[in-house]
Design a protein around this motif. Structure first.
Motif, PDB file in Angstrom:
ATOM      1  N   LEU A 127       0.803  -1.222   0.000  1.00 43.75           N
ATOM      2  CA  LEU A 127       0.000   0.000   0.000  1.00 43.75           C
ATOM      3  C   LEU A 127       0.837   1.273   0.000  1.00 43.75           C
ATOM      4  CD1 LEU A 127      -2.882  -0.964   2.469  1.00 43.75           C
ATOM      5  CD2 LEU A 127      -2.745  -1.316   0.006  1.00 43.75           C
ATOM      6  N   THR A 128       2.060   1.222  -0.527  1.00 43.82           N
ATOM      7  CA  THR A 128       2.898   2.417  -0.500  1.00 43.82           C
ATOM      8  C   THR A 128       2.672   3.294  -1.718  1.00 43.82           C
ATOM      9  OG1 THR A 128       4.555   1.176   0.690  1.00 43.82           O
ATOM     10  CG2 THR A 128       5.267   3.251  -0.268  1.00 43.82           C
ATOM     11  N   SER A 134      -9.811   4.587  -4.956  1.00 41.42           N
ATOM     12  CA  SER A 134      -8.938   4.176  -3.854  1.00 41.42           C
ATOM     13  C   SER A 134      -8.020   5.352  -3.558  1.00 41.42           C
ATOM     14  CB  SER A 134      -8.046   2.995  -4.246  1.00 41.42           C
ATOM     15  OG  SER A 134      -8.800   1.907  -4.644  1.00 41.42           O
ATOM     16  N   PHE A 165      -5.310   7.405  -0.293  1.00 40.67           N
ATOM     17  CA  PHE A 165      -4.683   7.376   1.038  1.00 40.67           C
ATOM     18  C   PHE A 165      -5.393   8.373   1.942  1.00 40.67           C
ATOM     19  CE2 PHE A 165      -1.448   6.215  -2.060  1.00 40.67           C
ATOM     20  CZ  PHE A 165      -0.966   5.029  -1.517  1.00 40.67           C
ATOM     21  N   ASN A 206      -4.700   9.046   5.226  1.00 41.79           N
ATOM     22  CA  ASN A 206      -3.903   9.691   6.272  1.00 41.79           C
ATOM     23  C   ASN A 206      -2.605  10.300   5.746  1.00 41.79           C
ATOM     24  OD1 ASN A 206      -2.652   7.322   5.626  1.00 41.79           O
ATOM     25  ND2 ASN A 206      -1.975   6.886   7.715  1.00 41.79           N
ATOM     26  N   GLN A 207      -2.511  10.533   4.441  1.00 41.82           N
ATOM     27  CA  GLN A 207      -1.259  11.056   3.876  1.00 41.82           C
ATOM     28  C   GLN A 207      -1.329  12.554   3.683  1.00 41.82           C
ATOM     29  OE1 GLN A 207       0.557   9.790   0.205  1.00 41.82           O
ATOM     30  NE2 GLN A 207       0.779   7.708   0.970  1.00 41.82           N
ATOM     31  N   PRO A 217      -1.840  13.306  -1.703  1.00 38.10           N
ATOM     32  CA  PRO A 217      -1.662  11.919  -2.126  1.00 38.10           C
ATOM     33  C   PRO A 217      -2.424  11.629  -3.428  1.00 38.10           C
ATOM     34  CG  PRO A 217      -3.181  12.039  -0.287  1.00 38.10           C
ATOM     35  CD  PRO A 217      -2.601  13.408  -0.452  1.00 38.10           C
ATOM     36  N   GLN A 249      -4.634   9.467  -6.277  1.00 33.47           N
ATOM     37  CA  GLN A 249      -5.907   8.755  -6.221  1.00 33.47           C
ATOM     38  C   GLN A 249      -5.966   7.762  -7.365  1.00 33.47           C
ATOM     39  OE1 GLN A 249      -7.572  11.965  -5.051  1.00 33.47           O
ATOM     40  NE2 GLN A 249      -9.005  11.010  -3.639  1.00 33.47           N
TER      41      GLN A 249
END
Ligand code: SAM
Length: 192
Positions: free
Chosen positions: A5-6, A170, A172, A174-175, A179, A181
């Motif tokens: 998930l990075t 999908s 992130f 909490n980034q 971030p 998409q």
């Protein structure tokens, strides 16, 4: 091994691994340095085919080099033209269209994908997709123009009829720092 998930490109592959099949005809709408084109060419195998588009000649050169190294060039057509014109080059139904938007890292950051042409290319892709085919769009908003592009994509996709398309995002949660998409669109049946 990639961390799951990075990176949005790795997350995309978690989906693509279950979507792509040998023999598929697919499109890389944003060729860049050819990483995605090479990946697609490997996944569709010798009976499959990849159409790959970019507006930069340098993208075609570096992608061609990558493909030749792996003997994959026969199953790929590299097109020096915008993805908004993909309908002029493709006359078959396709299983997957990949967009990796924004600019090419380590190249001219002024050459970016743009809202109007991106939407035009998504519309062509919806037409070209076979039932249960997938459009995958990786969207970046950290560069000038990125948010506008994302907004126009969302304005367009939110109105796609759910009886015809599944639209998934999908991202992130909490980034910091804009971030990326990922949006996936599945065609459920024929699109008129
Ligand atoms: N998928 C690529 C890879 O594996 O290296 C990276 C793609 S990069 C983020 C975005 C690319 O889109 C750039 O190479 C840029 O030249 C290209 N691009 C910009 N406008 C375009 C258009 N209208 N049609 C096709 N490609 C375009």
């Amino acid at each position: 091994k990639a961390k799951y998930l990075t990176k949005i490109t790795d997350i995309n592959k978690l989906y693509l691994e279950n979507i792509l099949n040998e023999g598929d005809i697919v499109v890389d709408a944003t060729m860049g340095n050819g990483y995605d084109t090479k990946y697609l060419a490997q996944k569709v195998g010798k009976d499959g085919f990849v159409y790959s588009f970019d507006v930069q000649e340098s993208a075609l050169k570096s992608t061609e080099k990558k493909l030749k190294k792996e003997n994959l060039e026969d199953r790929v057509k590299l097109v020096l033209d915008g993805h908004e014109n993909m309908d002029k080059y493709i006359d078959k139904e396709v299983s997957c269209v990949l967009f990796n938007l924004g600019y090419l890292p380590r190249a001219d950051h002024m050459i970016i994908t743009k809202p109007e042409t991106t939407i035009q290319a998504i519309k062509h892709s919806l037409n070209l997709l076979k039932p249960h085919g997938i459009i995958s769009i990786s969207i970046y908003t950290g560069h000038p123009g990125g948010i506008e592009e994302k907004n126009s994509i969302y304005d367009f996709i939110k109105d796609l009829d759910q009886s015809e398309f599944n639209v998934l995002e999908s991202g992130f949660v909490n980034q910091i720092n804009n971030p990326p998409q990922l949006v996936l669109i599945e065609k459920k049946k024929e699109y008129i």
